[in-house]
Design an enzyme around this catalytic site. Sequence first.
Site, PDB file in Angstrom:
ATOM      1  N   ASP A  31       9.179  11.254 -38.624  1.00  0.00           N
ATOM      2  CA  ASP A  31       8.622   9.902 -38.573  1.00  0.00           C
ATOM      3  C   ASP A  31       9.029   9.146 -39.840  1.00  0.00           C
ATOM      4  O   ASP A  31       8.581   9.482 -40.936  1.00  0.00           O
ATOM      5  CB  ASP A  31       7.098   9.988 -38.457  1.00  0.00           C
ATOM      6  CG  ASP A  31       6.448   8.647 -38.175  1.00  0.00           C
ATOM      7  OD1 ASP A  31       7.025   7.608 -38.538  1.00  0.00           O
ATOM      8  OD2 ASP A  31       5.344   8.642 -37.600  1.00  0.00           O
TER       9      ASP A  31
ATOM     10  N   TRP B  98       0.663  -1.133 -34.178  1.00  0.00           N
ATOM     11  CA  TRP B  98       1.254  -2.423 -34.551  1.00  0.00           C
ATOM     12  C   TRP B  98       2.746  -2.349 -34.272  1.00  0.00           C
ATOM     13  O   TRP B  98       3.365  -1.321 -34.568  1.00  0.00           O
ATOM     14  CB  TRP B  98       1.009  -2.647 -36.043  1.00  0.00           C
ATOM     15  CG  TRP B  98       1.587  -3.892 -36.643  1.00  0.00           C
ATOM     16  CD1 TRP B  98       0.950  -5.086 -36.826  1.00  0.00           C
ATOM     17  CD2 TRP B  98       2.897  -4.078 -37.191  1.00  0.00           C
ATOM     18  NE1 TRP B  98       1.773  -5.990 -37.440  1.00  0.00           N
ATOM     19  CE2 TRP B  98       2.986  -5.388 -37.682  1.00  0.00           C
ATOM     20  CE3 TRP B  98       4.033  -3.258 -37.315  1.00  0.00           C
ATOM     21  CZ2 TRP B  98       4.137  -5.920 -38.281  1.00  0.00           C
ATOM     22  CZ3 TRP B  98       5.187  -3.761 -37.903  1.00  0.00           C
ATOM     23  CH2 TRP B  98       5.239  -5.070 -38.378  1.00  0.00           C
TER      24      TRP B  98
ATOM     25  N   SER C 251      -0.983   5.183 -34.853  1.00  0.00           N
ATOM     26  CA  SER C 251      -0.443   4.400 -35.957  1.00  0.00           C
ATOM     27  C   SER C 251      -1.533   3.549 -36.605  1.00  0.00           C
ATOM     28  O   SER C 251      -2.503   4.081 -37.131  1.00  0.00           O
ATOM     29  CB  SER C 251       0.724   3.545 -35.456  1.00  0.00           C
ATOM     30  OG  SER C 251       1.462   3.029 -36.527  1.00  0.00           O
TER      31      SER C 251
END
Length: 275
Positions: free
Chosen positions: A226, A29, A96
Amino acid sequence: MPYVKTRDGTDIYVKDWGSGRPVILLHGWPLSSDSWDPQMMALADAGFRAIAYDRRGFGRSGQPWSGYDYDTLADDLADVMAATGADSDATLVGFSMGGGEVARYMSRHGGKGVIAAALVASVVPYMLKTEDNPHGTPEDKLAEIGENIQKDRAHFFRDTFFKQFFGVGVISHPVSDDVLDWATTTALQAGLKPTLACAEAFGHTDFRPDLASFNVPTLIIHGTSDQTVPIDAAGRPASLGIANSQLVEYDGAPHGLFATHGDRLTNDLLTFLGR
């Protein structure tokens, strides 16, 4: 066959490159299947059949009003696999948000036709911070995403979200401004409703019950820096909850590994598939 029609009539745009054992790649996304292009090229050149598609609501796929929950998204994956004939000896690779589709497919569809899986910077097992998930993202931070998207979606993606996504800072600049512009343009191809609904889905879906359904060798890749999907909320607990899994940590890497660490990611996937 550029489009597949799902069981609820949604048109899904599919890219199908090469021939051989199928590898199905699920994008993150708010991007599209184009984010997988370098890996798809390498997979096809190495003798695999690389398949990627635009999630409903994103890229060139249809934008229905509903269907952005993970049960429906997993059904879309099953429909793409059936329509392309890639429903046996397949490897699923989810980046993801796409990792959630892999997890829900394994539980909802019993992992039918899947012989291996990979989770890359994935949201699995649970993004939301709760008492029993202390490393997750607080509810107010998730709510901010939706608020910023509705206020000024283009500005939020270009100047905030994607800079964090790719680890761009005052000193660090692992991708060019052109990549930031491409990512923003791709994100804006999605409808506002799908963008918001999918953010709600990946931020609040608890995949911990799905982990036991992974009954195939599973590669987990995650960057230690991250900030979009922190490794302590995702990659590390996923590796503890998935039997027969291997965790590979990219030291200092941000979220957008397909661009910042593309060659390494490609090589790791090919090595895993070669086993």
